[in-house]
Enzyme design. Structure first.
Site, mmCIF file in Angstrom:
data_model
loop_
_atom_site.group_PDB
_atom_site.id
_atom_site.type_symbol
_atom_site.label_atom_id
_atom_site.label_comp_id
_atom_site.label_asym_id
_atom_site.label_seq_id
_atom_site.Cartn_x
_atom_site.Cartn_y
_atom_site.Cartn_z
ATOM 1 N N ASP A 13 -0.554 -2.247 -9.505
ATOM 2 C CA ASP A 13 -0.739 -2.484 -7.915
ATOM 3 C C ASP A 13 -0.460 -3.897 -7.286
ATOM 4 O OD1 ASP A 13 -1.683 0.546 -7.783
ATOM 5 O OD2 ASP A 13 -3.245 -0.083 -9.557
ATOM 6 N N LYS A 16 4.317 -4.553 -6.049
ATOM 7 C CA LYS A 16 5.613 -4.780 -5.725
ATOM 8 C C LYS A 16 6.711 -4.598 -4.362
ATOM 9 C CE LYS A 16 4.907 -2.120 -9.579
ATOM 10 N NZ LYS A 16 3.969 -2.565 -10.229
ATOM 11 N N GLY A 40 1.735 4.442 -6.331
ATOM 12 C CA GLY A 40 2.139 4.075 -4.828
ATOM 13 C C GLY A 40 2.908 2.941 -4.731
ATOM 14 N N HIS A 41 3.434 3.155 -3.903
ATOM 15 C CA HIS A 41 4.247 1.560 -3.584
ATOM 16 C C HIS A 41 4.064 1.206 -1.397
ATOM 17 C CE1 HIS A 41 7.150 0.435 -7.112
ATOM 18 N NE2 HIS A 41 5.689 0.628 -7.430
ATOM 19 N N GLN A 224 4.441 0.510 -11.469
ATOM 20 C CA GLN A 224 3.154 0.175 -12.771
ATOM 21 C C GLN A 224 3.110 -0.839 -13.046
ATOM 22 O OE1 GLN A 224 4.856 3.712 -14.205
ATOM 23 N NE2 GLN A 224 3.825 4.068 -12.135
HETATM 24 P P1 IMP Z 1 -0.805 8.403 -15.878
HETATM 25 O O1 IMP Z 1 1.219 6.714 -15.513
HETATM 26 O O2 IMP Z 1 -0.463 8.612 -14.861
HETATM 27 O O3 IMP Z 1 0.058 8.867 -17.221
HETATM 28 O O4 IMP Z 1 -1.808 7.354 -16.234
HETATM 29 C C1 IMP Z 1 -1.631 6.512 -17.477
HETATM 30 C C2 IMP Z 1 -2.464 5.125 -17.163
HETATM 31 O O5 IMP Z 1 -1.398 4.217 -15.650
HETATM 32 C C3 IMP Z 1 -3.693 5.131 -16.448
HETATM 33 O O6 IMP Z 1 -4.787 4.755 -16.682
HETATM 34 C C4 IMP Z 1 -3.630 4.953 -15.163
HETATM 35 O O7 IMP Z 1 -3.968 4.609 -13.728
HETATM 36 C C5 IMP Z 1 -2.194 3.762 -14.753
HETATM 37 N N1 IMP Z 1 -1.333 3.549 -14.130
HETATM 38 C C6 IMP Z 1 0.155 4.469 -13.890
HETATM 39 N N2 IMP Z 1 -0.073 4.614 -12.939
HETATM 40 C C7 IMP Z 1 0.077 3.709 -12.454
HETATM 41 C C8 IMP Z 1 -0.005 2.384 -11.109
HETATM 42 O O8 IMP Z 1 0.685 2.245 -10.429
HETATM 43 N N3 IMP Z 1 -0.784 1.342 -11.342
HETATM 44 C C9 IMP Z 1 -2.089 0.998 -11.312
HETATM 45 N N4 IMP Z 1 -2.136 1.877 -12.143
HETATM 46 C C10 IMP Z 1 -1.389 2.993 -12.944
#
Ligand code: IMP
Length: 424
Positions: A13, A16, A40-41, A224
């Protein structure tokens, strides 16, 4: 031509998507290399907000090719929704969007497995976005996954059925309450598959190789953040892919010696969504102000993001692991109005002062040590040139540059494309 990388240096977040959108006019190809619809971009231009999950952030530029790399995991249902939104905006993506045959597909049962796994963990849950990311990457490394290229084979539906059946028995094994109607989920899944199949599938590593040879410029877009990397992040509270620079090599088929600039994106403070340690997290008014002013809610799940001061120890670690060559600081505007700002410049680790990112950063092991800075009250959102920056902001920026020994080339002062200030 070298492939430039753009990636997040914190827990995601960082902004990017906005920067990729701003930089796209300098590149022929924008290539996403890992992650999936957990991302979520957010892009803002002409007064409108757009949120992309799997599609690269260059899609609003007609002259750039947008490539979904082999390292990405695709949920056809979410992908179709993203395409529908683009159609509503009259974005002609058919000529500009290409997908690697080696990208893996998220099945409806992967999402259910994610939910079952999280439910079974109780308080120890990861805080996953529940988009099926972990189970899909598990099937990839377990050599059971279904790839985009498989959709061109006649027997893929049999393979799908065998895998979905296996997933159902795994869901039952978790012995938690996950309610679902697979027939309904499959209906929308197979409809979305047909839409996916109408797009252009490519052998993306060959495509990128030839594009490079032809002198095309390529920007690899990460999702991420580095502290969510499966190897270097705050394991197990991480995502399931390599979000760091090495992930761009494996997620696109680009060799390490082809990487040019590594652009590291960070927020002027720190946020985290989901569970896991966060040494500089604030539980006071300052944290609330950051959350409110910065509108810190997840673009994918709508969850509140945890907020805290900038952690320079974590940032330095991310810069090292990625080989960052230039930094871009986001959301500088959110810090206007704080009388005093803090940056974590050391950790007290098991009673000792340290300056590196250790194995354990849980609160019982690590306490942040801060350096304080004078804040500024000026509204940055209307500024268009770095010469307008107040002195305390310049001091804040220059301190970070000096500590990290990397220049900050951009300061973002608002969500809009136009609120992007190039420094050098
Ligand atoms: P997952 O990748 O959905 O399994 O999530 C694993 C961890 O990464 C969790 O703490 C999510 O909140 C975090 N996470 C996954 N994708 C994002 C992102 O795009 N932005 C921020 N945190 C993320």
């Amino acid at each position: 031509m070298a492939v430039d990388l753009l990636l997040g240096l914190q827990w995601g977040d960082e902004g990017k998507g906005k920067i990729v959108d701003v930089l796209t006019s300098n590149y022929n190809i924008i290539a996403r290399f890992q992650g999936g619809p957990n991302a979520g971009h957010t892009l803002v231009f002409n007064g409108k907000k757009h949120v992309l999950h799997t599609i690269p952030s260059g899609i609003f530029h007609q002259n750039a090719t947008n490539l979904v790399g082999n390292g990405v995991v695709i949920d056809p249902v979410i992908f179709k929704k993203e395409l529908d939104k683009l159609e509503e905006q009259d974005v002609d993506y058919r000529k500009t969007l290409v997908i690697s045959r080696k990208a893996h597909i998220i099945l409806p049962t992967h999402r259910l497995l994610d939910a079952a796994s999280e439910a079974s963990k109780g308080k120890a849950k990861i805080g996953s976005t529940l988009k099926g990311i972990g189970p899909t990457y598990m099937d990839k490394t377990g050599r059971n996954g279904i790839r985009v290229g498989d959709l061109e084979l006649s027997d893929w539906k049999e393979r799908y059925r065998a895998l979905a059946n296996k997933h159902e028995s795994m869901i039952a094994f978790y012995n938690v309450n996950v309610e679902y109607n697979l027939a309904e989920l499959e209906k929308e899944f197979f409809e979305a598959i047909e839409v996916l199949k109408s797009l252009t599938f490519i052998d993306s590593e060959e495509y990128i190789y030839q594009a490079q040879k032809a002198g095309q410029s390529i920007l690899a877009e990460g999702a991420q953040g580095s502290l969510l990397d499966i190897d270097f992040g705050t394991y197990p509270f991480v995502t399931s892919s390599n979000t760091t620079a090495a992930g761009a090599c494996t997620g696109l088929g680009v060799s390490p010696n082809q990487i040019g600039e590594v652009i590291g994106i960070f927020k002027a403070y720190t946020t985290r969504v989901g569970s896991g340690p966060f040494p500089t997290e604030l539980f006071d008014k300052d944290g609330e102000t950051m959350a409110q002013v910065g509108r810190e809610f997840g673009a994918t799940t709508g969850r509140s993001r945890r907020c805290g001061w900038l952690d320079l120890i974590a940032l330095k670690y991310a810069c090292q692991v990625n080989g960052v060559t230039q930094l871009m600081m986001m959301k500088g505007d959110v810090l206007s109005g704080f009388e005093t700002l803090k940056i974590c410049t050391a950790y007290k680790y098991k009673g000792e002062i340290i300056h590196h990112f250790p194995y354990n950063i849980e609160p019982q092991n690590v306490q942040p040590i801060y350096t304080e800075f004078k804040g500024w009250s000026e509204d940055l959102t209307q500024m268009s040139n770095a010469s307008e920056f107040p002195k305390p902001l310049n001091d804040y920026i220059e301190f970070i540059e000096k500590e990290l020994e990397i220049p900050i080339s951009v300061v973002s002062v608002g969500p809009d494309r136009k609120q992007t200030i190039f420094r050098k």
